[in-house]
Design a protein around this motif. Sequence first.
Motif, mmCIF file in Angstrom:
data_model
loop_
_atom_site.group_PDB
_atom_site.id
_atom_site.type_symbol
_atom_site.label_atom_id
_atom_site.label_comp_id
_atom_site.label_asym_id
_atom_site.label_seq_id
_atom_site.Cartn_x
_atom_site.Cartn_y
_atom_site.Cartn_z
ATOM 1 N N TYR A 138 32.789 30.938 37.144
ATOM 2 C CA TYR A 138 33.972 30.877 38.011
ATOM 3 C C TYR A 138 33.634 31.111 39.484
ATOM 4 N N GLY A 139 32.385 31.464 39.773
ATOM 5 C CA GLY A 139 31.995 31.805 41.141
ATOM 6 C C GLY A 139 31.686 30.582 41.999
ATOM 7 N N ILE A 140 31.106 30.845 43.164
ATOM 8 C CA ILE A 140 30.717 29.772 44.083
ATOM 9 C C ILE A 140 29.404 29.181 43.584
ATOM 10 N N ASN A 141 29.356 27.857 43.516
ATOM 11 C CA ASN A 141 28.165 27.175 42.999
ATOM 12 C C ASN A 141 26.937 27.553 43.839
ATOM 13 N N ILE A 142 25.890 27.948 43.160
ATOM 14 C CA ILE A 142 24.672 28.389 43.848
ATOM 15 C C ILE A 142 24.136 27.321 44.815
ATOM 16 N N ILE A 143 24.411 26.055 44.509
ATOM 17 C CA ILE A 143 24.034 24.958 45.411
ATOM 18 C C ILE A 143 24.531 25.233 46.834
ATOM 19 N N TRP A 198 36.853 43.968 37.104
ATOM 20 C CA TRP A 198 36.223 44.919 38.032
ATOM 21 C C TRP A 198 34.922 44.373 38.618
ATOM 22 N N TYR A 199 34.125 43.704 37.779
ATOM 23 C CA TYR A 199 32.813 43.219 38.242
ATOM 24 C C TYR A 199 32.954 42.068 39.235
ATOM 25 N N TYR A 200 34.017 41.287 39.080
ATOM 26 C CA TYR A 200 34.261 40.196 40.037
ATOM 27 C C TYR A 200 34.580 40.764 41.418
ATOM 28 N N TYR A 201 35.256 41.918 41.430
ATOM 29 C CA TYR A 201 35.712 42.471 42.708
ATOM 30 C C TYR A 201 34.732 43.481 43.300
ATOM 31 N N ASN A 202 33.802 43.954 42.534
ATOM 32 C CA ASN A 202 32.857 44.944 43.047
ATOM 33 C C ASN A 202 31.436 44.416 43.216
ATOM 34 N N SER A 203 31.230 43.160 42.878
ATOM 35 C CA SER A 203 29.931 42.548 43.164
ATOM 36 C C SER A 203 29.975 41.991 44.580
ATOM 37 N N ASP A 204 28.819 41.921 45.224
ATOM 38 C CA ASP A 204 28.775 41.319 46.553
ATOM 39 C C ASP A 204 28.937 39.802 46.464
ATOM 40 N N TYR A 205 28.438 39.227 45.397
ATOM 41 C CA TYR A 205 28.525 37.779 45.214
ATOM 42 C C TYR A 205 28.903 37.454 43.769
ATOM 43 N N ASN A 206 29.796 36.486 43.604
ATOM 44 C CA ASN A 206 30.023 35.885 42.294
ATOM 45 C C ASN A 206 29.472 34.469 42.380
ATOM 46 N N LYS A 257 39.914 19.005 30.192
ATOM 47 C CA LYS A 257 41.287 19.520 30.278
ATOM 48 C C LYS A 257 41.364 20.668 31.278
ATOM 49 N N LEU A 258 40.226 21.363 31.442
ATOM 50 C CA LEU A 258 40.168 22.508 32.355
ATOM 51 C C LEU A 258 39.115 22.256 33.428
ATOM 52 N N THR A 259 39.441 22.595 34.652
ATOM 53 C CA THR A 259 38.472 22.497 35.744
ATOM 54 C C THR A 259 38.498 23.793 36.537
ATOM 55 N N ILE A 260 37.311 24.284 36.838
ATOM 56 C CA ILE A 260 37.198 25.518 37.622
ATOM 57 C C ILE A 260 37.283 25.195 39.114
ATOM 58 N N ILE A 261 38.076 25.982 39.813
ATOM 59 C CA ILE A 261 38.055 25.952 41.281
ATOM 60 C C ILE A 261 37.216 27.165 41.699
ATOM 61 N N PRO A 262 36.012 26.911 42.202
ATOM 62 C CA PRO A 262 35.099 28.029 42.488
ATOM 63 C C PRO A 262 35.715 29.036 43.451
ATOM 64 N N LYS A 263 35.527 30.304 43.145
ATOM 65 C CA LYS A 263 36.117 31.368 43.966
ATOM 66 C C LYS A 263 35.095 32.456 44.284
ATOM 67 N N GLU A 264 35.252 33.064 45.462
ATOM 68 C CA GLU A 264 34.398 34.198 45.834
ATOM 69 C C GLU A 264 34.679 35.400 44.929
ATOM 70 N N ARG A 265 35.917 35.556 44.517
ATOM 71 C CA ARG A 265 36.356 36.693 43.695
ATOM 72 C C ARG A 265 37.324 36.183 42.631
ATOM 73 N N GLY A 266 37.230 36.692 41.430
ATOM 74 C CA GLY A 266 38.201 36.347 40.394
ATOM 75 C C GLY A 266 37.987 34.957 39.819
#
Lengths: 182, 182
Positions: free
Chosen positions: A93-98, A123-131, B166-175
């Motif tokens: 669900y995070g930002i693509n490493i690309i 909690w881990y999504y909000y307390n990590s520096d990067y997702n 059916k599902l697509t992720i919208i990449p997010k910094e958090r959550g």
Amino acid sequence: MGIELKDIYVLRLGHRPFRDKRITTHVALVARAFGARGIFIEGEDNQLLKSIYNVLDQWGGKSYFNIEFVSNPKTLVKSWKERGGKVVHLTMYGINIINKLSDFDQINSPLLVIVGSEKVEGWYYYNSDYNIAVGNQPHSEVSALAIFLDRIYKGEELNISFSDAKLTIIPKERGKKVVKNE
Amino acid sequence: MGIELKDIYVLRLGHRPFRDKRITTHVALVARAFGARGIFIEGEDNQLLKSIYNVLDQWGGKSYFNIEFVSNPKTLVKSWKERGGKVVHLTMYGINIINKLSDFDQINSPLLVIVGSEKVEGWYYYNSDYNIAVGNQPHSEVSALAIFLDRIYKGEELNISFSDAKLTIIPKERGKKVVKNE
């Protein structure tokens, strides 16, 4: 070592001894083979420990690679950050490493790389520096960790070697050749 | 798709339904997410099939990705080569991929990428066109397959997308953010 090891550790969340033994073993072996200095595993599992130690003993890494079980991984994450380290949570669900590679070129702080099992607490999504997403598709914490470390080491990790190895592979086009180091 | 799919299939040897279910699932998900067109699995396992189909149904790939159980994988390897395809066996005993990358830049034939479980019969070492090591250290068939496909697609596979998802992720910094495609 074949490479200069960076200050990278892995945190494996939610290990369930029966269900996850083989996947967590593979996560730990990737951590070792791809240049992490150790792994923290949430839970306690002596069989798992035995499997990993067996590889360290035969293929090397006892003097480089630490394995530690933790009962409260959130405390680890908090103290990691307090001591100036950075925390990366690998999640689809995070930002693509690309799109984030340049961030990791610049990091000199110790890195804690979190990989979950089935479901990771918010909690881990909000307390990590990067997702960070290794692609935004479901695949595996094993492959996500491998690709992440591969990007950090720019492919050089595939040359890793361990000076305390009892066994060393002599690469062959066909068949197997292993030498015992005495 | 986000990338142009090459003619690559995976052959998973020695799947044991109880012991290997999760690892083989991860191998199949890596195959799908990293740009293979399908997977052949030695054995028969309806639970496994259900897990993979569930991902294809939700995240896409039903129209691109084939899953087939095979009882005689040697026959598959032989007929693959007879039809002009190339066979790559991933094994830590092989030649390090670092030293073989140029070979795969030039290949236009359909590729069958073999990954084993615990122990692979000598036959596969001698009947594959290439025995390739993703580093000469033990780690995992999941990570080996991911890195191999990553080298083939030069990292572009991390942009893969599936038009029937059916599902697509919208990449997010958090959550997490997931949209339902209707």
